[in-house]
Design a protein around this motif. Structure first.
Motif, PDB file in Angstrom:
ATOM      1  N   GLN A  87     -17.664  -2.141   0.322  1.00 16.47           N
ATOM      2  CA  GLN A  87     -16.506  -2.947   0.710  1.00 16.47           C
ATOM      3  C   GLN A  87     -15.333  -2.716  -0.244  1.00 16.47           C
ATOM      4  O   GLN A  87     -14.178  -2.659   0.186  1.00 16.47           O
ATOM      5  N   LEU A  90     -13.685   0.681   0.550  1.00 21.03           N
ATOM      6  CA  LEU A  90     -12.924   0.584   1.796  1.00 21.03           C
ATOM      7  C   LEU A  90     -11.636  -0.213   1.576  1.00 21.03           C
ATOM      8  O   LEU A  90     -10.560   0.199   2.027  1.00 21.03           O
ATOM      9  N   ALA A  91     -11.734  -1.326   0.880  1.00 21.76           N
ATOM     10  CA  ALA A  91     -10.543  -2.143   0.603  1.00 21.76           C
ATOM     11  C   ALA A  91      -9.535  -1.361  -0.232  1.00 21.76           C
ATOM     12  O   ALA A  91      -8.322  -1.447   0.000  1.00 21.76           O
ATOM     13  N   TRP A  93      -9.121   1.975  -0.312  1.00 24.85           N
ATOM     14  CA  TRP A  93      -8.503   2.999   0.529  1.00 24.85           C
ATOM     15  C   TRP A  93      -7.499   2.390   1.497  1.00 24.85           C
ATOM     16  O   TRP A  93      -6.404   2.923   1.679  1.00 24.85           O
ATOM     17  N   LEU A  94      -7.856   1.277   2.121  1.00 20.20           N
ATOM     18  CA  LEU A  94      -6.949   0.643   3.076  1.00 20.20           C
ATOM     19  C   LEU A  94      -5.703   0.090   2.385  1.00 20.20           C
ATOM     20  O   LEU A  94      -4.598   0.181   2.933  1.00 20.20           O
ATOM     21  N   THR A  95      -5.862  -0.465   1.199  1.00 26.75           N
ATOM     22  CA  THR A  95      -4.711  -0.959   0.445  1.00 26.75           C
ATOM     23  C   THR A  95      -3.779   0.186   0.083  1.00 26.75           C
ATOM     24  O   THR A  95      -2.552   0.071   0.204  1.00 26.75           O
ATOM     25  N   ASN A  96      -4.350   1.291  -0.378  1.00 30.28           N
ATOM     26  CA  ASN A  96      -3.534   2.466  -0.698  1.00 30.28           C
ATOM     27  C   ASN A  96      -2.829   3.001   0.540  1.00 30.28           C
ATOM     28  O   ASN A  96      -1.653   3.367   0.481  1.00 30.28           O
ATOM     29  N   ALA A  97      -3.537   3.063   1.650  1.00 32.21           N
ATOM     30  CA  ALA A  97      -2.921   3.555   2.890  1.00 32.21           C
ATOM     31  C   ALA A  97      -1.769   2.646   3.316  1.00 32.21           C
ATOM     32  O   ALA A  97      -0.698   3.129   3.701  1.00 32.21           O
ATOM     33  N   ALA A  98      -1.970   1.331   3.222  1.00 34.20           N
ATOM     34  CA  ALA A  98      -0.898   0.389   3.580  1.00 34.20           C
ATOM     35  C   ALA A  98       0.298   0.553   2.645  1.00 34.20           C
ATOM     36  O   ALA A  98       1.458   0.517   3.080  1.00 34.20           O
TER      37      ALA A  98
END
Length: 117
Positions: A87, A90-91, A93-98
């Motif tokens: 988790q 994933l969090a 990677w998603l934070t970086n992508a955002a």
């Protein structure tokens, strides 16, 4: 930016929770800087180079850090359960992508705004 500073380095050194065994900090930082630099140069050569040999060099630069491999701890151990570690990755990677998406959209908006003035 996302590919250079997040995606490529995390292929070898994924985000780590506190309490996770890790290799030497200096070695990890050197590998991260080398990977980010090689990825940036490799992508630039693939996109902007006109000569085929330079494009091949660009592709090689993308692969070399991962063939050499990131420094790893002698023993892989963690105080956190595997599900929490997954988790966290994933969090991250998603934070970086955002972040990179927001930075790109804001940059495009500011560029268009300055071009219209």
């Amino acid at each position: 930016g996302f590919a250079v500073f997040c995606l490529a380095p995390t292929l070898g050194l994924p985000p780590e929770l506190p309490g996770t065994a890790a290799a030497d900090l200096g070695q990890r930082q050197a590998w991260w800087v080398g990977t980010a630099s090689a990825t940036a140069l490799g992508l630039a050569l693939l996109v902007f180079a006109r000569h085929g040999l330079l494009k091949v060099l660009g592709a090689a630069l993308l692969v070399i850090p991962h063939v050499l491999g990131a420094p790893q701890p002698e023993v892989h151990q963690s105080l956190a359960p595997q599900a929490l570690e997954t988790q966290f990755k994933l969090a991250s990677w998603l934070t970086n992508a955002a972040f990179w998406l927001a930075l790109g959209l804001l940059s495009a908006w500011l560029f268009r705004r300055s071009s219209q003035a």
